[in-house]
Design a protein around this motif. Structure first.
Motif, mmCIF file in Angstrom:
data_model
loop_
_atom_site.group_PDB
_atom_site.id
_atom_site.type_symbol
_atom_site.label_atom_id
_atom_site.label_comp_id
_atom_site.label_asym_id
_atom_site.label_seq_id
_atom_site.Cartn_x
_atom_site.Cartn_y
_atom_site.Cartn_z
ATOM 1 N N ALA A 63 80.251 17.392 136.726
ATOM 2 C CA ALA A 63 79.314 16.294 136.478
ATOM 3 C C ALA A 63 77.917 16.650 136.983
ATOM 4 N N HIS A 64 77.873 17.309 138.137
ATOM 5 C CA HIS A 64 76.593 17.755 138.702
ATOM 6 C C HIS A 64 75.888 18.699 137.724
ATOM 7 N N GLU A 65 76.624 19.690 137.209
ATOM 8 C CA GLU A 65 76.030 20.674 136.313
ATOM 9 C C GLU A 65 75.570 20.027 135.002
ATOM 10 N N LEU A 66 76.379 19.119 134.467
ATOM 11 C CA LEU A 66 75.987 18.438 133.233
ATOM 12 C C LEU A 66 74.748 17.568 133.460
ATOM 13 N N GLY A 67 74.716 16.864 134.578
ATOM 14 C CA GLY A 67 73.549 16.037 134.872
ATOM 15 C C GLY A 67 72.293 16.866 135.028
ATOM 16 N N ALA A 68 72.408 17.998 135.743
ATOM 17 C CA ALA A 68 71.249 18.866 135.939
ATOM 18 C C ALA A 68 70.801 19.484 134.617
ATOM 19 N N ALA A 69 71.766 19.817 133.749
ATOM 20 C CA ALA A 69 71.418 20.403 132.448
ATOM 21 C C ALA A 69 70.701 19.386 131.566
ATOM 22 N N TYR A 70 71.196 18.159 131.553
ATOM 23 C CA TYR A 70 70.524 17.123 130.764
ATOM 24 C C TYR A 70 69.136 16.830 131.338
ATOM 25 N N TYR A 71 68.996 16.875 132.662
ATOM 26 C CA TYR A 71 67.682 16.678 133.288
ATOM 27 C C TYR A 71 66.726 17.771 132.819
ATOM 28 N N LYS A 72 67.225 19.008 132.802
ATOM 29 C CA LYS A 72 66.370 20.110 132.387
ATOM 30 C C LYS A 72 65.954 19.973 130.929
ATOM 31 N N LYS A 73 66.831 19.425 130.111
ATOM 32 C CA LYS A 73 66.526 19.209 128.702
ATOM 33 C C LYS A 73 65.601 18.010 128.491
ATOM 34 N N SER A 74 65.353 17.253 129.544
ATOM 35 C CA SER A 74 64.562 16.017 129.496
ATOM 36 C C SER A 74 65.291 14.897 128.763
ATOM 37 N N ASP A 75 66.616 14.984 128.722
ATOM 38 C CA ASP A 75 67.450 13.899 128.202
ATOM 39 C C ASP A 75 67.871 13.071 129.415
ATOM 40 N N PHE A 76 66.974 12.204 129.856
ATOM 41 C CA PHE A 76 67.182 11.528 131.132
ATOM 42 C C PHE A 76 68.240 10.434 131.067
ATOM 43 N N VAL A 77 68.461 9.874 129.897
ATOM 44 C CA VAL A 77 69.496 8.846 129.762
ATOM 45 C C VAL A 77 70.872 9.446 130.030
ATOM 46 N N ASN A 78 71.169 10.591 129.393
ATOM 47 C CA ASN A 78 72.449 11.254 129.637
ATOM 48 C C ASN A 78 72.503 11.860 131.028
ATOM 49 N N ALA A 79 71.368 12.324 131.528
ATOM 50 C CA ALA A 79 71.336 12.858 132.891
ATOM 51 C C ALA A 79 71.776 11.793 133.886
ATOM 52 N N ILE A 80 71.320 10.579 133.687
ATOM 53 C CA ILE A 80 71.681 9.472 134.588
ATOM 54 C C ILE A 80 73.189 9.259 134.595
ATOM 55 N N VAL A 81 73.804 9.299 133.414
ATOM 56 C CA VAL A 81 75.257 9.064 133.314
ATOM 57 C C VAL A 81 76.019 10.068 134.173
ATOM 58 N N TYR A 82 75.714 11.344 134.030
ATOM 59 C CA TYR A 82 76.469 12.373 134.742
ATOM 60 C C TYR A 82 76.069 12.481 136.212
ATOM 61 N N LEU A 83 74.805 12.247 136.515
ATOM 62 C CA LEU A 83 74.388 12.331 137.916
ATOM 63 C C LEU A 83 74.948 11.173 138.726
ATOM 64 N N LYS A 84 75.101 10.010 138.112
ATOM 65 C CA LYS A 84 75.777 8.898 138.793
ATOM 66 C C LYS A 84 77.227 9.276 139.096
ATOM 67 N N LYS A 85 77.871 9.926 138.142
ATOM 68 C CA LYS A 85 79.246 10.360 138.354
ATOM 69 C C LYS A 85 79.320 11.404 139.464
ATOM 70 N N ALA A 86 78.368 12.332 139.459
ATOM 71 C CA ALA A 86 78.338 13.360 140.510
ATOM 72 C C ALA A 86 78.144 12.732 141.878
ATOM 73 N N ARG A 87 77.290 11.727 141.961
ATOM 74 C CA ARG A 87 77.066 11.032 143.233
ATOM 75 C C ARG A 87 78.324 10.303 143.684
ATOM 76 N N GLU A 88 79.042 9.704 142.754
ATOM 77 C CA GLU A 88 80.291 9.019 143.107
ATOM 78 C C GLU A 88 81.346 10.006 143.594
ATOM 79 N N GLU A 89 81.392 11.195 142.974
ATOM 80 C CA GLU A 89 82.358 12.206 143.395
ATOM 81 C C GLU A 89 82.034 12.761 144.768
ATOM 82 N N ASP A 90 80.753 12.858 145.076
ATOM 83 C CA ASP A 90 80.330 13.407 146.372
ATOM 84 C C ASP A 90 79.052 12.698 146.810
ATOM 85 N N PRO A 91 79.173 11.656 147.626
ATOM 86 C CA PRO A 91 77.980 10.925 148.093
ATOM 87 C C PRO A 91 77.005 11.792 148.874
#
Length: 359
Positions: free
Chosen positions: A86-114
């Motif tokens: 989830a961390h890698e997907l969120g960071a990849a979407y952030y790099k692509k400037s797809d911030f809506v999808n980045a939010i989805v995966y980065l929230k999941k990454a935060r839940e997996e590891d606060p």
């Protein structure tokens, strides 16, 4: 006309940046963040990537965002529980400037590891870039370290978010922390005034600049900021008074001479303006603004040949600036050099059109 737009035109290379320009710079940074240097332990992400992420990371480095995301989503389909995915997907979407999808995966990454500080920071930045500053603030407050994949200072963005939600006291505290000065100091008010002005919050910027001067009348650049604000409002005498105060505090301030000259030129005191512009150029020969203004002043005085030299100097330094091309075209026209005038005016029009077409 916004105040930032005014400064970018009227001061011709002054210290302020337009809000659009500041935002464009930030977006460009977000679109091309660098990956962490694996040789530096302090730059490792919170979630140590597995070997399965190496190909995706390599593709990201090449700018092949869709291919990298396809690789990561393939891992997701086959092994959805992969650690750090989830961390890698969120960071990849952030790099692509797809911030809506980045939010989805980065929230999941935060839940997996606060404790995944990088994911929390990228989540805050994604909220900000998605136009949701109120949601960005809680995330950015948690971690203000500058992580490599963010490629921006989160403390700065936190301050901007506070400005956008009109929480100016907390914005001041954020900028004070960023510049390592006391939150109630004159410097903190000055720094915040500058940031407010860049974000086109002129009335609050003026209030904060006055507060900075009240706390420390000899604070460098505080009177200069007030002078710029007065100049924008066409309060020329007040602007002149503030720029003079600035030069008493810092007589080596090239920009203050330039802005004071600008003030005098507006009330047609061209001899005084020319004298001040020469001082500005002597102190700093690398700025195009004084040369451009000097060209305008000399042309007003009827010294067209000298105006041409000043404008040619400005163009040698910044050939893509439409303003000196336009002024040079007018000067050539006054000298009867119609072919040269047409060339310069055409170039000015092309450059202006090109700049206006950019988002």
């Amino acid at each position: 006309m916004s105040i930032v737009r005014f400064f970018s035109i009227a001061f011709l290379g002054g210290l302020l940046f337009s809000a659009a320009h500041a935002q464009a710079e930030f977006i460009r940074a977000a679109q091309s963040p660098s990956l962490p240097d694996s040789s530096h332990p302090s730059q490792q992400p919170a979630q140590a990537p597995s070997a399965d992420f190496s190909e995706a990371r390599h593709l990201l480095l090449q700018g092949k965002y869709d291919d990298a995301l396809a690789e990561l989503h393939d891992i997701e389909a086959k092994h959805p529980a992969t650690k750090g995915l989830a961390h890698e997907l969120g960071a990849a979407y952030y790099k692509k400037s797809d911030f809506v999808n980045a939010i989805v995966y980065l929230k999941k990454a935060r839940e997996e590891d606060p404790n995944d500080a990088e994911a929390v920071q990228l989540l805050g930045l994604s909220y900000y870039l998605a136009g949701r500053p109120a949601e960005a603030i809680p995330e950015l407050e948690k971690v203000q370290t500058w992580f490599p994949r963010a490629n921006v200072d989160a403390a700065y963005i936190l301050g901007i978010c506070y400005i956008q939600v009109k929480d100016y006291p907390n914005a001041r505290k954020a900028f004070a922390k960023m510049f390592d000065v006391p939150a109630e100091s004159a410097a903190s008010y000055l720094f915040t005034a500058r940031m407010l002005l860049r974000q086109d919050y002129a009335p609050v910027a003026e209030e904060y600049a006055h507060k900075a001067v009240a706390l420390d009348p000899k604070l460098p650049l505080a009177h200069q900021l007030l002078g710029e604000l007065y100049l924008f409002h066409s309060q020329i005498e007040e602007a002149i008074a503030e720029f003079r105060k600035e030069l008493v505090i810092n007589p080596g301030n090239a920009a203050a001479y330039y802005k004071l000259a600008d003030s005098y030129s507006r009330v047609q005191k061209f001899d005084e303006a020319e004298r001040l512009l020469q001082r500005s150029i002597w102190l700093d020969a690398t700025s195009t603004g004084p040369y451009i203004l000097l060209g305008k002043v000399l042309e007003k005085k009827g010294e067209t040949e000298l105006a041409v030299r000043a404008l040619q100097r400005a163009l040698a330094m910044d050939p893509n600036n439409p303003m000196p091309h336009h002024l040079l075209g007018q000067a050539y026209r006054a000298l009867g050099k119609n072919a040269d005038a047409d060339r310069e005016l055409q170039m000015a029009g092309q450059l202006e059109q090109s700049q206006n077409s950019k988002p």
